[in-house]
Design an enzyme around this catalytic site. Structure first.
Site, PDB file in Angstrom:
ATOM      1  N   CYS A  68      -8.281 -77.542 -51.917  1.00 52.25           N
ATOM      2  CA  CYS A  68      -8.301 -76.392 -50.420  1.00 52.25           C
ATOM      3  C   CYS A  68     -10.215 -76.535 -50.504  1.00 52.25           C
ATOM      4  CB  CYS A  68      -7.671 -75.567 -50.658  1.00 52.25           C
ATOM      5  SG  CYS A  68      -8.497 -74.147 -52.624  1.00 52.25           S
ATOM      6  N   ALA A  71     -12.065 -75.025 -53.167  1.00 48.82           N
ATOM      7  CA  ALA A  71     -12.506 -76.207 -54.064  1.00 48.82           C
ATOM      8  C   ALA A  71     -13.702 -76.616 -53.664  1.00 48.82           C
ATOM      9  CB  ALA A  71     -11.819 -76.530 -54.225  1.00 48.82           C
ATOM     10  N   ARG A 102     -16.877 -78.482 -62.636  1.00 47.42           N
ATOM     11  CA  ARG A 102     -15.721 -80.100 -62.769  1.00 47.42           C
ATOM     12  C   ARG A 102     -17.849 -80.806 -64.499  1.00 47.42           C
ATOM     13  NH1 ARG A 102     -17.991 -82.460 -57.816  1.00 47.42           N
ATOM     14  NH2 ARG A 102     -16.898 -84.588 -58.904  1.00 47.42           N
ATOM     15  N   HIS A 201     -16.386 -78.524 -47.897  1.00 44.14           N
ATOM     16  CA  HIS A 201     -17.887 -79.461 -48.110  1.00 44.14           C
ATOM     17  C   HIS A 201     -18.765 -78.974 -47.226  1.00 44.14           C
ATOM     18  CE1 HIS A 201     -15.851 -81.970 -50.456  1.00 44.14           C
ATOM     19  NE2 HIS A 201     -15.934 -81.411 -51.513  1.00 44.14           N
TER      20      HIS A 201
HETATM   21  S1  SF4 Z   1      -6.909 -71.945 -54.392  1.00 50.62           S
HETATM   22 FE1  SF4 Z   1      -7.192 -69.870 -53.400  1.00 50.62          FE
HETATM   23  S2  SF4 Z   1      -8.600 -70.092 -51.736  1.00 50.62           S
HETATM   24 FE2  SF4 Z   1      -7.325 -72.256 -52.273  1.00 50.62          FE
HETATM   25  S3  SF4 Z   1      -5.505 -72.617 -50.950  1.00 50.62           S
HETATM   26 FE3  SF4 Z   1      -4.751 -71.370 -52.814  1.00 50.62          FE
HETATM   27  S4  SF4 Z   1      -5.384 -69.350 -52.411  1.00 50.62           S
HETATM   28 FE4  SF4 Z   1      -5.886 -70.151 -51.195  1.00 50.62          FE
END
Ligand code: SF4
Length: 493
Positions: A68, A71, A102, A201
């Protein structure tokens, strides 16, 4: 079905048709645009064309490997900046699962002046969702200022609920930056934004532009050979391996974004002469901005495998003129015997082996030639979150007939691997164990499977050794069930 020849266009096309035939019509139509076989380029110098649809929503119900936006920002761009504290703002889960980063190596004392592998979260509870989390966020920033006085700033990495409840993190950032006389960067990287980590990004790049550049009076004496390395996250020490080479040819690396980076390196980046982009996908945005606003040119380079390292060093040197070019030729010549030794040692064990890749960033194209330097062949490659310009660039690397898959689903990847039976798959940890259970050697190409560095000539030696260890590991000869061995059957009577 197994292939006799590596890049068999007809058979690759059949594999695509086979997987699509298993989907409902609508899903098949959508997925068909993401799967292709590289064709020969008609006009330019490129070897082939890889035209697939990319950077669009995954089909609901299929297993995607994407991350996502949070991330993309916290896990990739901001997280490795070592002297800042990066707060995962929202419920605890997103931070918990992104703990430890990472393998972005760094120098420093964790918890004293560096914080990369620590995890900070505002740990939202129900009342924060209902009444807002601004007050809690302020408290967290105050506590960080108290507990970690050597931290040089804070970033606020928004998780999904922050955007949903509309907390004003920008106001908190302004207030606390003033109170603590520090840098506080709010990043609107809520996970629901965009279709993958790629937008994260971009948002993270924009936050550098809006909240870091031109905010302080920077005391820094710049020189004519100063370069920033952009988009090297120092996985397993990659950025250090790259820095050695760049310094050997006479350049000064004044910033590495963002593996082993400090906030100061980001702040002074606009003083450099040239931006060298390693991961184009995650950092082209800020490089384009620096070109437009500060007139700093940028160029991409590839430090995987000797043929690309040589070419990249020569290309970089051309920008600086004869003195650096001369030094570069000497550096290339000095490493030549080392490179020949690596190739002579490993290519007899690896030549002709066929590889499938499925990774992110730049690796689906940039590592292709490192394998080819060892006599190996790439039979399939694809990106988790690539855009059209990534696939365009891939055409320069892969051969006609290579199977191309964008945002490949778990089902598709498994079927492609089953059909091709490559000698090696390079992908992520989610793919590692199913592939190994299929009896196929695997390397985790996000973190180099806890090895590395893979950049530079020294890194090439490690890369070659790792591929050899994976492919020629004796365990693969012991893989079949014992009752399939005629000797066992005879013994068992
Ligand atoms: S990891 Fe957290 S920020 Fe990313 S989609 Fe899931 S709930 Fe949303």
């Amino acid at each position: 079905m197994t292939f006799k020849y590596a890049n068999d266009s007809d058979l690759h096309a059949k594999l695509i048709a086979d997987v699509l035939s298993q989907y409902p019509d609508k899903a098949a139509k959508r997925r068909s645009k993401h799967l292709s076989v590289a064709t020969s380029e008609k006009n330019a110098n490129a070897t082939s064309e890889c035209e697939v649809k990319s950077n669009i929503k995954s089909v609901p119900g299929v297993m995607t490997i994407r991350g996502c936006a949070y991330a993309g920002s916290k896990g990739v761009v901001w997280g490795p900046i070592k002297d800042m504290v990066h707060i995962s703002h929202g419920p605890v889960g997103c931070g918990q699962y992104s703990w430890s980063q990472r393998r972005n190596y760094y120098v420093g004392l964790t918890g004293i002046d560096t914080f990369v592998t620590m995890q900070f979260t505002s740990d939202f509870q129900e009342k924060d969702i209902v009444f807002g989390g601004d007050k809690k966020l302020e408290k967290v920033i105050d506590e960080i200022a108290d507990l970690f006085p050597l931290s040089n700033g804070v970033t606020l990495q928004s998780e999904c609920p922050i955007g949903l409840i509309g907390d004003d993190i920008e106001a908190v950032a302004r207030k606390k930056a003033k109170e603590h006389a520090t840098t506080v960067v709010p990043v609107r990287c809520e996970g629901f934004r965009g279709v993958s980590q790629s937008l994260g990004h971009h948002i993270a790049n924009d936050a550098i532009r809006d909240w870091v550049f031109d905010k302080k009076d920077i005391q820094f004496a710049s020189g004519p050979n100063d370069v920033n390395v952009i988009g090297d996250y120092n996985i397993g020490g990659d950025a250090w391996a790259s820095r050695i080479l760049l310094e050997e040819i006479g350049l000064r690396v004044v910033g590495n974004w963002s593996g082993d980076a400090t906030l100061a390196e980001v702040e002074r980046a606009p003083r450099a002469t040239l931006n060298l982009i390693h991961c184009y996908r995650s950092m082209n945005y800020i490089s384009r901005h620096m070109e437009e606003k500060y007139g700093i040119p940028w160029m991409e380079y590839n430090f995987f495998g000797p043929s690309q390292i040589d070419a990249s060093l020569r290309n970089i040197a051309k920008h600086f003129g004869p003195e650096i070019e001369e030094k570069t030729e000497k550096v290339i010549a000095r490493y030549q015997p080392f490179v020949s030794n690596v190739i002579n040692k490993y290519s007899p064990r690896l030549s002709g082996k066929r590889v499938m890749l499925y990774v992110g960033g730049l690796r689906p194209r940039h590592v292709v030639t490192a394998y080819e330097d060892l006599g190996m062949e790439i039979v399939g490659t694809g990106y988790e979150f690539g855009h059209g310009d990534d696939y365009q660039r891939t055409g320069h690397y892969v051969k006609e007939g290579t199977l191309i898959y964008d945002d490949v689903t778990g089902y598709e990847l498994e079927k492609f691997i089953e059909g091709i039976r490559p000698d090696l798959v390079g992908s992520g940890v989610k793919e590692k164990y199913p592939v190994q259970k299929m009896g196929i050697p695997f390397r985790q190409m996000h973190s180099w499977d806890y090895s590395g560095p893979y950049h530079g000539y020294d890194g090439f030696a490690i890369f070659a050794r790792d591929m050899d260890m994976a492919i020629n590991n004796p365990v693969w000869a012991l893989y079949d069930a014992p009752w399939k061995d005629p000797a066992w059957a005879a013994d068992a009577g």
